[in-house]
Structures are given as C-alpha cells and as structure tokens.
Design an enzyme around this catalytic site. Structure first.
Site, PDB file in Angstrom:
ATOM      1  N   ASP A  46      54.065  49.184  58.837  1.00  0.00           N
ATOM      2  CA  ASP A  46      53.527  50.527  58.610  1.00  0.00           C
ATOM      3  C   ASP A  46      54.640  51.543  58.806  1.00  0.00           C
ATOM      4  OD1 ASP A  46      52.127  52.879  58.448  1.00  0.00           O
ATOM      5  OD2 ASP A  46      50.573  52.318  59.893  1.00  0.00           O
ATOM      6  N   ASN A 164      45.301  40.500  33.917  1.00  0.00           N
ATOM      7  CA  ASN A 164      44.113  39.740  33.517  1.00  0.00           C
ATOM      8  C   ASN A 164      42.833  40.561  33.622  1.00  0.00           C
ATOM      9  OD1 ASN A 164      42.533  37.188  33.038  1.00  0.00           O
ATOM     10  ND2 ASN A 164      41.772  37.708  35.075  1.00  0.00           N
ATOM     11  N   HIS A 165      42.806  41.455  34.621  1.00  0.00           N
ATOM     12  CA  HIS A 165      41.539  42.104  34.942  1.00  0.00           C
ATOM     13  C   HIS A 165      41.778  43.455  35.590  1.00  0.00           C
ATOM     14  CE1 HIS A 165      42.829  39.527  38.382  1.00  0.00           C
ATOM     15  NE2 HIS A 165      42.629  40.646  39.039  1.00  0.00           N
ATOM     16  N   ASP A 250      50.296  37.583  37.623  1.00  0.00           N
ATOM     17  CA  ASP A 250      49.132  36.984  38.267  1.00  0.00           C
ATOM     18  C   ASP A 250      48.300  36.194  37.254  1.00  0.00           C
ATOM     19  OD1 ASP A 250      47.315  36.876  40.603  1.00  0.00           O
ATOM     20  OD2 ASP A 250      45.963  38.053  39.344  1.00  0.00           O
ATOM     21  N   HIS A 254      44.793  32.393  33.036  1.00  0.00           N
ATOM     22  CA  HIS A 254      43.541  33.056  32.661  1.00  0.00           C
ATOM     23  C   HIS A 254      43.717  34.233  31.715  1.00  0.00           C
ATOM     24  CE1 HIS A 254      41.741  30.393  35.468  1.00  0.00           C
ATOM     25  NE2 HIS A 254      42.608  30.771  36.399  1.00  0.00           N
ATOM     26  N   GLU A 278      51.743  32.768  37.823  1.00  0.00           N
ATOM     27  CA  GLU A 278      50.928  31.906  38.677  1.00  0.00           C
ATOM     28  C   GLU A 278      50.008  31.065  37.806  1.00  0.00           C
ATOM     29  OE1 GLU A 278      47.219  32.259  41.801  1.00  0.00           O
ATOM     30  OE2 GLU A 278      47.450  33.550  40.052  1.00  0.00           O
ATOM     31  N   ASP A 350      47.480  32.636  49.094  1.00  0.00           N
ATOM     32  CA  ASP A 350      46.223  32.037  48.644  1.00  0.00           C
ATOM     33  C   ASP A 350      45.949  30.684  49.286  1.00  0.00           C
ATOM     34  OD1 ASP A 350      45.546  34.150  46.937  1.00  0.00           O
ATOM     35  OD2 ASP A 350      46.830  33.362  45.349  1.00  0.00           O
ATOM     36  N   ARG A 401      46.958  36.042  56.027  1.00  0.00           N
ATOM     37  CA  ARG A 401      47.601  37.333  55.751  1.00  0.00           C
ATOM     38  C   ARG A 401      47.627  38.213  57.003  1.00  0.00           C
ATOM     39  NH1 ARG A 401      44.139  38.259  50.102  1.00  0.00           N
ATOM     40  NH2 ARG A 401      44.814  36.321  49.103  1.00  0.00           N
TER      41      ARG A 401
HETATM   42  C1  NOJ Z   1      45.784  35.012  42.195  1.00  0.00           C
HETATM   43  C2  NOJ Z   1      46.275  35.818  43.317  1.00  0.00           C
HETATM   44  O1  NOJ Z   1      47.379  35.246  43.881  1.00  0.00           O
HETATM   45  C3  NOJ Z   1      45.098  35.963  44.216  1.00  0.00           C
HETATM   46  O2  NOJ Z   1      45.470  36.393  45.471  1.00  0.00           O
HETATM   47  C4  NOJ Z   1      44.175  36.904  43.512  1.00  0.00           C
HETATM   48  O3  NOJ Z   1      43.025  37.119  44.259  1.00  0.00           O
HETATM   49  C5  NOJ Z   1      43.776  36.308  42.167  1.00  0.00           C
HETATM   50  N1  NOJ Z   1      44.871  35.798  41.454  1.00  0.00           N
HETATM   51  C6  NOJ Z   1      43.081  37.341  41.305  1.00  0.00           C
HETATM   52  O4  NOJ Z   1      43.986  38.363  40.981  1.00  0.00           O
HETATM   53 CA    CA Z   2      50.747  53.451  56.174  1.00  0.00          CA
END
Ligand code: NOJ
Ligand code: CA
Ligand code: NOJ
Length: 715
Positions: A46, A164-165, A250, A254, A278, A350, A401
C-alpha cells in the site's frame, strides 16, 4: 558526511532526471533472458492510502484485511516504492494484475459481506485505470510513474489483459462497459450484439463452448463485432502508448482463437511487445492440447506452461518421479515451435501456493532453481521469496493471495533468484539453449542446457535423506574443474570434467547430498554470430522485429540481416540484439540469418512473413456433410495465413465449429485488403482428405474492421 549527503542529493537529482526522461516506450520483444515476477497489485504494498476507499466504489476496502474478497490497499504506487527490492532479487519484468477500471458495484456474498474485483478480472472501462490502483479520477498518472520507475530500474512491465469478458452478467453492473467514460453497452439490453448469450461453459473440452459460452457468469464479449474488436485493440494500443513491454492475456482458451491472431498482429504492428496467454490445461494429454500448440505456433502468442507446472508440482510438491518433468519437456519441445518462450511457474493466483501444498522450503528452493534454469521464461509468484502462504481451507483462492508479509533481501529464495537471474542474462544456454537429460532417477535430475559452446549443467537431488553417488555422467562442459555457480547456497560443490568424444565429456564420480541444487556453467567467447530469439515470430513487411543472440559484433560495420536471400533494413545493432524491419518478401516461412562485419553467417532462425496486417473474418460453409464422428471441416487457401493449401490437421486452418450441423464456421485472421482464394476440406479421423469440388472460392478481405463470408460446400 557533507560529501556523502551532497553525493546523495546529486544522485537523487540524477535519478529523478533519468526517471523523468525515461521514454514511455517498450524495451524489447526478446523475453527469454527475463525473470518475471507476478504481482496482484492489491496484495503487494500500500503505497498511498489516498486511494483506499474511493467514492465511486466506496465500501469495498477492508482495512482489517480479514475479508479476503475485499480490497486491501495495495496499489501501483506501492509497487513503484518496492522497485529496488525487486531489482535486487534479479527480477527483470513484473506482470501486474489487470490495471483497468473494474467493477464498482458491491455484490455481497451469501453472508452479506462485500465482495470486490480486487484481482482486476472484471473490467468495466479498458481505457482507464482502476481507482483503487491509481487515483480517484481513474487517470494514468500512477501507472505512468510505475512504468517510468520500472524502466529506470531495468525492469519491464507486463500487464494482465482480459478481453474475454467485462463484469458479472447477472448482478452488479450487468456487464456494462465504457469507452473512456462513455457507456458502450451492457449484457442485459444488448441490442447491438456486443456479447455472446449462450450460458455458462459446461463442457470444457468442446471447442465451440469454450470460446462462445460464458466463463463463470462473466459477460462474454463478442470479439467478432466490429465495435468490440476495435475497442479491445485500441485498449491494448493505449497500454503500449503508456510504455508496457508485454501482455499476459487472460483466458485465451475462451476467446475466439482466430481473432486473437489479429489482436497479436495489431499489437506487433504498433510496436515491439511480448505476449503470453493463459491456456489452462493439466497436461499434454488434455483433449485440447493439440489446439493449444497449434494456436501458439501460428499466432506467435506464447503460453503459460501449465503442463510443466503440473509436473513441477507433482515432482517437487508430491514427490513424483523426475521422469514426469522430463516427459513433458520432451513432448513440448516436439510440439511448440517456440518452447523457449513458454512461461514456466511453480504456482500462481489461481492455485494453492507451493508451500500450502508441501510446507518444505528445501523443495521450494529446488522447484525455484528448476524453473530458473530449465527451458522457458520463469515467472515467480509474489511472496515466494518470503515463503508467503496461508493454508486456510487448503490454501486455494482467495487464501493464495495474502498481503505481502515481508521484504527481506536476505532469504535463501531471494538470493537464489538473484544468482540464477544473473546467470540467465550472462550465459545464453539458459535463455536459448537445448535441454538434455543427462542423469536421472526418481530423486535426481541432472540436465544440461546448451547453446553452441555455452553450457549450463544442473543437478538436483530432491530426496530429503538420501545422498547419491553420481557415476557415468557425461557433459558438454569442456574438460576442467567447475565450482558451483551458487557457491554452495543449496549444498552444491565442485566437479571435474575430462575430455571425451562426441560431446560426451566424463564427469568424475561425485556425491550429490540430499536437498542439493548445484549449477556448473561455461561461457564460450568469440565465434560466429548465433541467433536464439526472434520476436514477433510472424509479421508483415514493414513491422519491426527483434533478433536476440550473441556475437553479432558491437557495431554493425558491413554486417547484415537476411530473410531468406532478401536483405532487411537494420534499425539498431548491438552485440546481442538487432532490430530490423521485415522486408517486402512474399508471404511464407523464412530462415533469418545475421552476417557480422567479418562475413561470418549465423544459424537460421524461423520467421513467418505475413501478407499484410490481419483482419478477423468469420467464414461459414453451409451443408458440409456428410461427416462421421471424428471428421472435421477445415479451411485452406493461397496465402500463409490460409496455410498455403496445407491439408494436415496441424497445417490447415481449423477445425471449424459446428453448433448448427451441417453448417460449419470459424473466425480466421486473414490479410487486409487482399483477394484470397480458398476451399473447405474435410479431414477424416484417419487423416484422409476430401476436397470440396468446383473452383476455388474468392474473397476480398476488408482493409480494416472485421469481415464475414458465407459459402455453400461445393458438391
Ligand atoms: C483466469 C485468471 O487467472 C483468474 O484469476 C480469473 O478469475 C479468470 N481467468 C477470469 O478472468
Ligand atoms: Ca492504496
Ligand atoms: C488442389 C485441390 O484439388 C483443388 O480443389 C484446389 O482448388 C487446389 N488444390 C487449390 O489450388
């Protein structure tokens, strides 16, 4: 006293000037010499409390750091403040979580606790910076400061990019996305068709579903729509304008695969960059493994090496035999044209951290030393060097994390990383070399990396109790005595090598104690030019390409670079790196060679010259029947982008997708403004090829934007 404070002031002034002058431009496409460090910005440091609870998304911050799904305060300024810590560890590139403006809404969990997109994977405006990472006005100031400081410290910046989204499609902001503040669209009233509306993915091995269905209720963008296509390419370019050196893309499995070839091309056309994605898969027997390497080989987008990651976790985490790692390396070397560009890792955000899997620092050091010396670009998850882990509920997401707990510069993992990062920069065997297993049993792996006369030999004994006597080991290291490059940090000692024949020089028998990593190396001097890297690996005439290697000569003199027999314009030249412009050659695959001022010619390195910049075009063929299970329709045509009439599974474009059998479609990136010739073919499960009848189809690709072309299978 006086003198040193004057000097400090002077140094600070010079440093400030350097930072201020550091250009906002990328630093190079050859990432094989880099050591990457993955940071979740919110969980690192921070650096400014001013952005902890911004008004447009207030209530998503948890100062107590007990709600694991809230923002905890880490920011871009915090990363900037830790730059010398990172540089001291030998980190030469940082991958930061998606910095774009994310979901503002609070979507409470079942217990009524706030949840937030602290990880960055719910973008709402891909042209602004998240207020928790930067400032309350979502401007680029803190991002620019970070890039400048990183570059001044010799560290490249990779952003995580998630095209992707947008955001969650059934709550919060319902996928709404903005173009620098102006609403473009949302999922629930999608009259323009910016999104796919196909429900969540259920069959993760179905090529159509993985690309066109929804990933975990995240509003799934339709990249074939001209607006979405242009928006995402402009966003990537904006990051390039702000100086980023690479992108971690990312969820590439997909996002319409063919479209991504044009995304990569758009980035490379704008400027030098390194891309890796990924593509989640557990190993080389995954049903879509073949699609993964075909995608990477054709697009030039490298990948996170998930198959090797599985093997690394099994071997070092769960005590599987070393043969598991060896088998994956062999398979991937055969399948990936650019396996040295695969990004290797022990763990990430992940999956369970290594120490939650196996709380054994010796094993962590071994796994770390392995990825730092084996083929591929190593990526270290933040906190690994401080042995960071939280084992709640097994230590998976979100407990993998935690907030960075310490910044000690004297841990063994920190020192180990620094020493092996130095070796990666100084000995070309690590970034560019071949990999050869030299001695192996269940506990011991001795492997050699070799690039021309440059050699690195690594020996790992992962047993916690058994010392092994290593006999009959051969190496390419020249005869002589070698001390451990790690100076005994992980228990290694010296070896003696005597001259043998055929590249097999005997190593005198030695003991490899339990929990040891030893590294011996030889760096050759002089000799002809050697090329080990080219990036991008595919581009059209006019695009700048970086060649990495050795012995090019400090100055160009009469040196030259040729694509086949055609000489390229040279933009810059140093002993290890040359930047050239792709000459006006016919599309196709070329060997690129460097000739030094003394007339010595390098090895050839493979490059694909595209016809023109790439445009995503959706091809549909109606009534391509009959086909039996295991038969697929592919596309093939008259340019390298259309596989130059190839008819093999790995060569032709496809397989096409058939959500509406017997009609098949595929989004393919093809050369802008060109009139292309093509046909559809059927490739049967046994490889037998059936061509459609009639004349070739012909289509003129638009000069920009996206395209659509429909045809009937010709009987
Ligand atoms: C893969 C990422 O590494 C993961 O953390 C994320 O939630 C999903 N893709 C969706 O973006
Ligand atoms: Ca901050
Ligand atoms: C050979 C195929 O038989 C034919 O159908 C196709 O048009 C040509 N290749 C392309 O030149």
């Amino acid at each position: 006293m006086q003198k040193s404070s004057t000097r400090n002031a002077l140094f600070t002034t010079i440093f400030v000037i350097i930072v201020a002058l550091a250009p906002l431009s990328a630093l190079g496409a050859d990432f094989k010499r880099e050591v990457v460090y993955q940071i979740i910005t919110d969980r690192f440091f921070d650096g400014s409390t001013a952005n902890n609870n911004p008004s447009q998304s207030s209530g998503l911050y948890d100062a107590t750091k007990t709600n694991w799904r809230a923002y905890w305060g880490g920011d871009l300024a915090g990363i900037q403040q830790k730059m010398s810590y990172l540089a001291g560890m030998g980190v030469t590139a940082i991958w930061i979580s998606p910095p774009v403006d994310n979901l503002n809404a609070n979507i409470p969990d079942g217990g009524g606790n706030p949840t937030a997109s602290y990880h960055g994977y719910q973008g709402r405006d891909f042209k602004r910076v998240e207020e928790h990472s930067g400032n309350a006005s979502n401007t680029w100031t803190e991002f620019d400061n970070l890039v400048s400081a990183a570059h001044a410290a010799g560290i490249k910046v990779i952003v995580d990019f998630a095209p992707n989204h947008t955001t969650q499609d059934n709550a919060g902001e319902f996928g709404a996305f903005y173009d620098n503040g102006t609403l473009v669209g949302n999922y629930t009233s999608d009259t323009n068709g910016y999104f796919h509306h196909n429900g969540n993915i259920s069959n993760w091995d179905d090529r159509y579903q993985v690309q066109y269905y929804t990933l975990f209720n995240l509003a799934d963008l339709n990249q074939e729509h001209a607006t979405v296509d242009a928006y995402m390419k402009a966003s990537a370019q904006l990051f390039q304008q702000h100086g980023v050196d690479g992108f971690r893309i990312d969820a590439i499995k997909h996002i319409t695969w063919g479209w991504q070839y044009s995304l990569a091309n758009s980035i490379y056309t704008y400027g030098d960059s390194f891309l890796f994605g990924e593509w989640y898969q557990s190993g080389t027997s995954d049903p879509l493994y073949r699609d993964s390497y075909k995608y990477s080989n054709k697009s030039g987008i490298s990948m996170l090496d998930f198959p090797l990651n599985t093997a690394v976790r099994n071997v070092f985490g769960s005590n599987a035999n070393f043969s598991e790692i060896d088998t994956v390396l062999t398979a991937e070397a055969a399948n990936f044209t650019w396996d040295e560009d695969l990004v290797t890792f022990v763990d990430n955000h992940d999956m369970t951290r290594f120490l939650s899997l196996n709380n054994n620092n010796n094993r962590l050091h071994q796994a770390l030393a392995f990825i730092l010396t084996s083929r591929g670009i190593p990526c270290i998850y933040y906190g690994t060097e401080q042995y960071l882990h939280n084992d709640t509920s097994g230590g998976g997401d979100p407990y993998n994390r935690p907030m960075m707990n310490a910044f000690s510069t004297s841990t063994t993992a920190y020192t180990l990383t620094n020493r092996l990062s130095t070796l990666r920069r100084n000995n070309t065997a690590i970034p560019y070399g071949s990999h050869q297993q030299r001695w192996m049993n269940n506990d011991v792996y001795v492997y050699e990396r070799k690039f021309f006369g440059n050699v690195v030999l690594v020996a790992i004994n992962k047993s916690g109790s058994t010392q092994y006597n290593i006999t009959g080991l051969n190496t390419s290291l020249p005869a002589g005595a070698y001390s451990d490059h790690l100076t005994g940090l992980i228990g290694g000692s010296s070896i003696n090598v005597t001259a043998g024949t055929g590249g097999n020089n005997p190593v005198a028998a030695f003991n490899l104690p339990a929990n040891t990593v030893a590294v011996w190396q030889f760096t050759e001097s002089g000799g002809a030019p050697q090329t080990g890297s080219i990036g991008p690996v595919a581009a059209q005439p006019g695009v700048k390409v970086t060649i990495g290697g050795k012995n090019f000569g400090a100055t160009r003199g009469t040196g030259s670079v040729k694509f086949g027999t055609t000489t390229a314009t040279v933009n810059s030249w140093s002993a290890t790196k040359i930047v050239v412009t792709v000459p006006a050659v016919t599309n196709g695959v070329y060997n690129v060679t460097v000739t030094n001022s003394g007339g010595q010619v390098s090895n050839g390195i493979q490059f694909t010259a595209l016809t023109a910049k790439l445009i995503p075009v959706t091809f549909t063929v109606f009534n391509a029947s009959p086909t039996q299970t295991g038969d697929y329709i592919f596309l093939t045509g008259n340019t390298v982008e259309l596989a130059n009439w190839a008819t093999t599974w790995d060569g032709a474009v496809g397989p096409m997708l058939t959500p509406n059998y017997p009609n098949w479609f595929l989004n393919v990136s093809v050369p802008a403004g060109q009139t292309i010739q093509f046909k559809f073919i059927k490739i049967a499960a046994n490889g037998a090829v059936t061509w459609e009848a009639g004349a070739n189809h012909s289509y003129t690709v638009p000069a920009s934007g996206v395209g659509f072309v429909n045809a009937n299978w010709q009987y």
